[in-house]
Design an enzyme around this catalytic site. Structure first.
Site, mmCIF file in Angstrom:
data_model
loop_
_atom_site.group_PDB
_atom_site.id
_atom_site.type_symbol
_atom_site.label_atom_id
_atom_site.label_comp_id
_atom_site.label_asym_id
_atom_site.label_seq_id
_atom_site.Cartn_x
_atom_site.Cartn_y
_atom_site.Cartn_z
ATOM 1 N N GLU A 665 0.869 -1.169 0.000
ATOM 2 C CA GLU A 665 0.000 0.000 0.000
ATOM 3 C C GLU A 665 0.908 1.222 0.000
ATOM 4 O O GLU A 665 1.811 1.343 0.845
ATOM 5 C CB GLU A 665 -0.907 0.035 1.238
ATOM 6 C CG GLU A 665 -1.727 1.332 1.262
ATOM 7 C CD GLU A 665 -2.747 1.419 2.380
ATOM 8 O OE1 GLU A 665 -2.813 0.484 3.200
ATOM 9 O OE2 GLU A 665 -3.459 2.426 2.420
ATOM 10 N N ASN A 723 -4.010 5.296 -2.279
ATOM 11 C CA ASN A 723 -5.265 5.791 -1.722
ATOM 12 C C ASN A 723 -5.767 6.983 -2.537
ATOM 13 O O ASN A 723 -4.990 7.793 -3.015
ATOM 14 C CB ASN A 723 -5.057 6.237 -0.288
ATOM 15 C CG ASN A 723 -4.703 5.065 0.607
ATOM 16 O OD1 ASN A 723 -5.564 4.295 0.990
ATOM 17 N ND2 ASN A 723 -3.415 4.903 0.889
ATOM 18 N N GLU A 750 -0.858 -2.616 -14.843
ATOM 19 C CA GLU A 750 -0.999 -3.997 -14.383
ATOM 20 C C GLU A 750 -0.704 -4.088 -12.885
ATOM 21 O O GLU A 750 0.349 -3.658 -12.421
ATOM 22 C CB GLU A 750 -0.014 -4.866 -15.152
ATOM 23 C CG GLU A 750 -0.562 -6.241 -15.458
ATOM 24 C CD GLU A 750 0.363 -6.926 -16.444
ATOM 25 O OE1 GLU A 750 0.080 -6.849 -17.651
ATOM 26 O OE2 GLU A 750 1.375 -7.492 -15.984
ATOM 27 N N ASP A 785 -11.559 0.419 1.278
ATOM 28 C CA ASP A 785 -10.701 0.632 2.439
ATOM 29 C C ASP A 785 -11.569 0.782 3.699
ATOM 30 O O ASP A 785 -12.742 1.120 3.612
ATOM 31 C CB ASP A 785 -9.917 1.931 2.180
ATOM 32 C CG ASP A 785 -8.614 1.961 2.964
ATOM 33 O OD1 ASP A 785 -8.389 1.038 3.748
ATOM 34 O OD2 ASP A 785 -7.848 2.913 2.767
ATOM 35 N N GLU A 841 -6.322 -5.006 7.988
ATOM 36 C CA GLU A 841 -5.366 -3.920 8.209
ATOM 37 C C GLU A 841 -4.927 -3.904 9.671
ATOM 38 O O GLU A 841 -5.660 -4.346 10.548
ATOM 39 C CB GLU A 841 -6.018 -2.556 7.979
ATOM 40 C CG GLU A 841 -6.581 -2.290 6.635
ATOM 41 C CD GLU A 841 -7.056 -0.846 6.573
ATOM 42 O OE1 GLU A 841 -6.737 -0.207 5.575
ATOM 43 O OE2 GLU A 841 -7.730 -0.345 7.506
#
Ligand code: C2E
Ligand code: CA
Ligand code: CA
Length: 893
Positions: A665, A723, A750, A785, A841
């Site tokens: 992330e 994000n 990709e 999220d 998370e």
């Protein structure tokens, strides 16, 4: 249905007129031949007659002229005079002379004396004949009048003779000394001419009547006149020739008959030829017709033979074949569609334009308990209902009218009146002309989803431990309260309460004691806060309350809050004295926004805690420093963007079972020389507020695309998530940016993922939704999220092409508590039902990881494994990074 007959009316239509035309042509031709035959016969006859007439006439005139010449020669011969007056003369002179002249059979000469008596006659003729001539009225009259003459006479046998009378004048005497009569035998004359016997010939000399008089009808006739010149006389001659029509009629009729027969034969030929021609012309057509009939009869559906010459017919065949191909495709499609219809897991209902059920598939029948017979004909609208009632119906019919489809939630009514929560997708069926033929409705039973949703909602609204509303629910309530307060000019206080040394309570007396404390405090607060308050537990040991400030003096409220604590709590481990630090912010003085009000109260509490635990602090001037920082951050944002002060760190995401890195992330990092490290939790909301979030996101995305190949080369197959907040879709720059980058190379996107929080996604409006869908279409995967915090209707999420959801950190943190555990479990179930991947998370302990694995969540990220790191640290390491796996993991980093 067509008849499978070969004699086609089309063929008759070709041969009929053809035969008619040819028949007419043959008839006309035959008539023409016949007419010509008649004309030729007529012309032949008349010309033949004229020829005969002319021949006879010429011959006669020549004969008369000749004879009259001879008569003249005789008459002027002294021998004759002498002979007439000499008694011996008859024998001595005249007989030999006359015999010389009378040698031919055609003419004879008779000599008469002055009184008209026969003086000498040809030897070949009898006395009676001679006497008849001498006594003929013509001769007698000429003698009597002593002049020349001429005339026709008929013999006793009826044969005609021309007589020419010449006076013999002795130069020495005044009166005539005798007459010579020249006789021409007409039959002999005609015989010499070779005139055929069919012709009847009549003669006339001078103004005599024709002899013999013609008789009978149906005769061709021709008459000619001429004048024979004799010495002193002119002899007008007339010849009339006739011939019977009968002979030529026979000939003509014969000819006509032949022509007729020929005509009839030709008509017969023409007819069969025309039929053969028509047959040849229509044969291929008939074959084609036959093949078409076979296809119609359902015998087969294959291409028609097209072997003939390239003409219109072969074009028609080609066109038919093209139609067949289309038809076959259509049939195949139909077959596939009907297979889908009968085997689909979803219920499918087809209605007519009036909304009455026409068909339903097996899935629908088993889902609703109806039989097909019971459903057909029913109004589909009566089969389901919705919480929105009329409103839903209106929205549905509007959407159907405008877009031709509608989808949403409704409740289907089972035959036994049970309610089935369903997702319905209704589409209009339009025909080629755009006329509505009905609707097709796909109905998905979402009972299971709904059940999870309800459970989640119950859990989501309530704090299981204290029974208080939870924070999310509280937030909703406060939003209303703020609007109301604004309208009514009411003043509120936001009270933030944090238990002192709660960790110590847990550690020393156990979690049960901790829970007891929390519960006790919750009920104590509910009972003692001013009436009309809102209260919730914000997290483990944090409470937040909203109370009305009625008194103008806030000191009174301060005293009231102060009196709440300390609190004596009886626990299993004995009595415990609980204290808390309190921070208070004021509406509308400190802030008007719920988020800001919380920050203010939080800041106030922290400031107070900083001073001394167990005290109460108001958000005041000192706290302005915080705001000051916000303002500073705010003012430096643009500059930071310009100088690219933002960096990206990557937090690995792992397979919990084997510790393999499966993704990263991307998290924004900002270090300011004066302000130090600024957390994205601080600057992201400010960037949104300052409307530079789009630029920030593009800056991050740019760096992510740059780092992605490095990371993926080092960690094959790893996905990279970044994000994004919904504002970045406002001007579709992100979409443009990513599509520009991927124009030349698809692989650029990709394994790229975009994270949107659940609450943000549920607030996205339909136009932004299209962009999200476009991004997904380009290969970017969508990740939800903080799932579980921003509770939203699950059916809203079904509109998004979601790949993965992330269980929010708060649930992972509280996994050892039954409530959080249940929520996490429900989320994992939900992901399975919906077919999403799932990541947890904030995994900080091995216990959390094991619990997650046990409930079926096999991906996670968290400080247990790694914090976010610069890309150089991740790819620069010589040795592959080893993360603790489920078996060898013992410590928390
Ligand atoms: P998030 O998307 O939920 O990101 C995860 C946050 O949890 C990160 O905080 C990460 O450092 C933190 N975290 C990771 N593992 C653990 C753990 O084991 N325990 C705990 N207590 N925390 C952990 P960070 O970096 O401070 O980011 C905060 C939030 O800021 C993010 O929450 C995200 O919503 C937002 N954010 C970060 N970078 C960006 C960005 O580039 N664009 C936008 N729009 N928002 C960003
Ligand atoms: Ca995130
Ligand atoms: Ca998150």
């Amino acid at each position: 249905m067509l008849q499978s007959t070969t004699p086609s009316r089309f063929r008759d239509r070709i041969s009929g007129p053809l035969i008619k035309i040819l028949r007419l042509y043959v008839a006309l031709f035959t008539s023409l031949v016949m007419g010509l035959t008649l004309l030729a016969a007529y012309l032949y006859q008349t010309s033949q007659l004229e020829y005969v007439r002319e021949k006879v006439l010429m011959r006669l005139v020549a004969e008369i002229t000749n004879q009259s010449g001879e008569l003249n020669a005789l008459a002027t011969s002294p021998l004759l005079w002498t002979g007439l007056t000499d008694s011996q003369g008859r024998e001595v002179y005249l007989a030999p002379l006359l015999e010389r002249f009378n040698r031919g059979a055609l003419r004879q000469f008779y000599v008469l004396d002055y009184r008209g008596r026969i003086f000498i006659a040809p030897e070949s003729r009898s006395a009676a004949v001679a006497t008849a001539i001498a006594t003929d009225p013509v001769v007698a009259t000429a003698v009597l009048e002593s002049r020349d003459g001429y005339g026709l006479r008929a013999t006793a046998k009826g044969e005609l003779q021309v007589m020419l009378i010449q006076r013999i004048q002795n130069p020495n005497a005044e009166s005539a000394s005798g007459f010579i009569v020249g006789v021409i035998d007409l039959p002999t004359l005609l015989g010499g001419l070779g005139v055929d016997s069919e012709a009847q010939i009549s003669f006339a000399l001078g103004d005599q009547l024709l002899m013999p008089v013609p008789e009978g009808r149906w005769m061709f006739a021709s008459e000619g006149r001429a004048v024979a010149a004799t010495g002193d006389l002119e002899v007008p001659v007339r010849v009339h020739v006739e011939r019977s029509m009968v002979a030529s009629a026979v000939f003509t009729i014969g000819g006509l008959l032949v022509a007729l027969l020929l005509g009839a034969w030709m008509i017969q030929r023409v007819k069969s030829w025309a039929q053969r021609f028509a047959m040849a012309t229509t044969q291929r057509l008939d074959r084609l017709l036959l093949e078409c009939q076979k296809i119609l009869a359902g015998e087969r559906l294959q291409a028609l033979a097209n072997s003939g010459p390239k003409d219109e017919l072969s074009q028609v065949t080609e066109a038919l074949n093209a139609m067949l191909v289309q038809q076959r495709k259509f049939t195949d499609d139909l077959r596939a569609t009907s297979l889908v219809f009968s085997t689909a897991a979803e219920g499918i209902l087809i209605t007519d334009p009036e909304g009455r059920v026409v068909r339903a598939n097996d899935a629908l029948l088993s889902m609703t308990g109806y039989t097909l017979e019971a459903l057909v004909g029913q109004r589909a609208g009566t089969l389901y209902r919705s919480d929105q009632g009329e409103q839903l119906r209106r929205a549905m019919s509007l959407a159907l009218q405008e877009k031709g489809r509608w989808s949403g939630e409704a409740t289907f009514i089972h035959r036994d009146k049970r309610l089935i929560p369903s997702h319905m997708a209704v589409s209009r069926i339009l025909d080629d002309e755009g006329e509505v033929r009905g609707n097709v409705t796909v109905i998905t039973d979402i009972s299971r989803l709904k059940k999870i949703e309800h459970q989640l909602r119950d859990l989501a609204n309530q704090d299981a431990l204290t029974g208080l509303p939870n924070f999310r629910y509280m937030t909703e309530q406060v939003q209303h309260r703020l609007v109301q307060a604004q309208a009514e000019s009411k003043r509120l206080a936001i009270v933030f309460l944090d238990l002192d040394n709660f960790k110590q309570v847990n550690d020393e007396h156990g979690h049960d004691a901790g829970d007891t404390v929390v519960k006790a405090l919750a009920s104590h607060l509910s009972g003692h806060l001013p009436p009309g308050h809102l209260l919730c537990r914000r997290s483990g040991d944090e409470f937040i309350a909203v109370v009305e400030r009625t008194a103008s003096d806030d000191n009174e409220l301060g005293r009231q809050l102060h009196r709440l604590l300390p609190l004596e709590v009886q626990t299993e481990a004995g009595p415990l004295t609980v204290t808390a630090t309190i921070g208070v912010s004021r509406f509308p003085e400190d802030a008007t926004d719920w988020h800001e009000l919380q920050i203010c109260a939080d800041v106030a509490m922290n400031e107070a805690k900083h001073e001394k635990r167990g005290t109460l602090g108001w958000y005041g001037a000192a706290i302005g420093r915080r705001l000051q920082r916000r303002r500073q951050i705010h003012s430096r944002l643009r500059e930071a963007l310009r100088t690219e002060a933002f960096e990206v760190h990557y937090q690995p995401e792992l397979n919990l079972r084997d510790g393999r890195v499966v993704g990263f992330e991307a998290l924004a990092r900002w270090h300011d020389p004066e302000l130090g490290d600024i957390s994205p939790a601080e600057f992201v909301p400010l960037a949104e507020e300052a409307r530079v979030i789009e630029a920030l996101t593009l800056c991050i995305a740019d760096k992510v695309l740059r780092d992605k190949p490095l990371l993926q080369a080092r960690f094959p197959g790893a996905v990279i998530a970044f994000n994004a907040s919904p504002q970045v879709f406002r001007r579709s720059r992100l979409l443009e940016f990513l599509s520009e980058r991927s124009v030349h190379d698809d692989s650029v996107l990709e394994g790229l993922e975009i994270e949107l929080t659940e609450s943000e996604v549920s607030r996205i409006d339909p136009s932004l939704q299209l962009q999200v869908q476009a991004l997904v279409g380009m290969g970017v995967r969508l990740v939800i999220d903080d799932f579980g915090t921003g509770y939203s209707s699950l059916s809203r999420l079904t509109h998004f092409p979601i790949s993965r959801i992330k269980i929010d950190r708060s649930f992972v943190r509280g996994l050892e508590r039954p409530r959080e555990e249940r929520i996490a479990r429900l989320i994992v179930d939900l992901a399975k039902v919906m077919g999403f991947e799932i990541t947890a998370e904030g995994v900080e302990t091995p216990e959390q990881r094991d619990r997650l694995l046990a409930m079926g969540c096999s991906r996670g990220q968290g400080w247990l494994f790694a914090r976010a790191m610069p890309v150089s640290e991740l790819v620069g390491q010589e040795q592959p990074i080893q993360f603790p796996t489920s078996t060898d993991l013992i410590t928390t980093p």
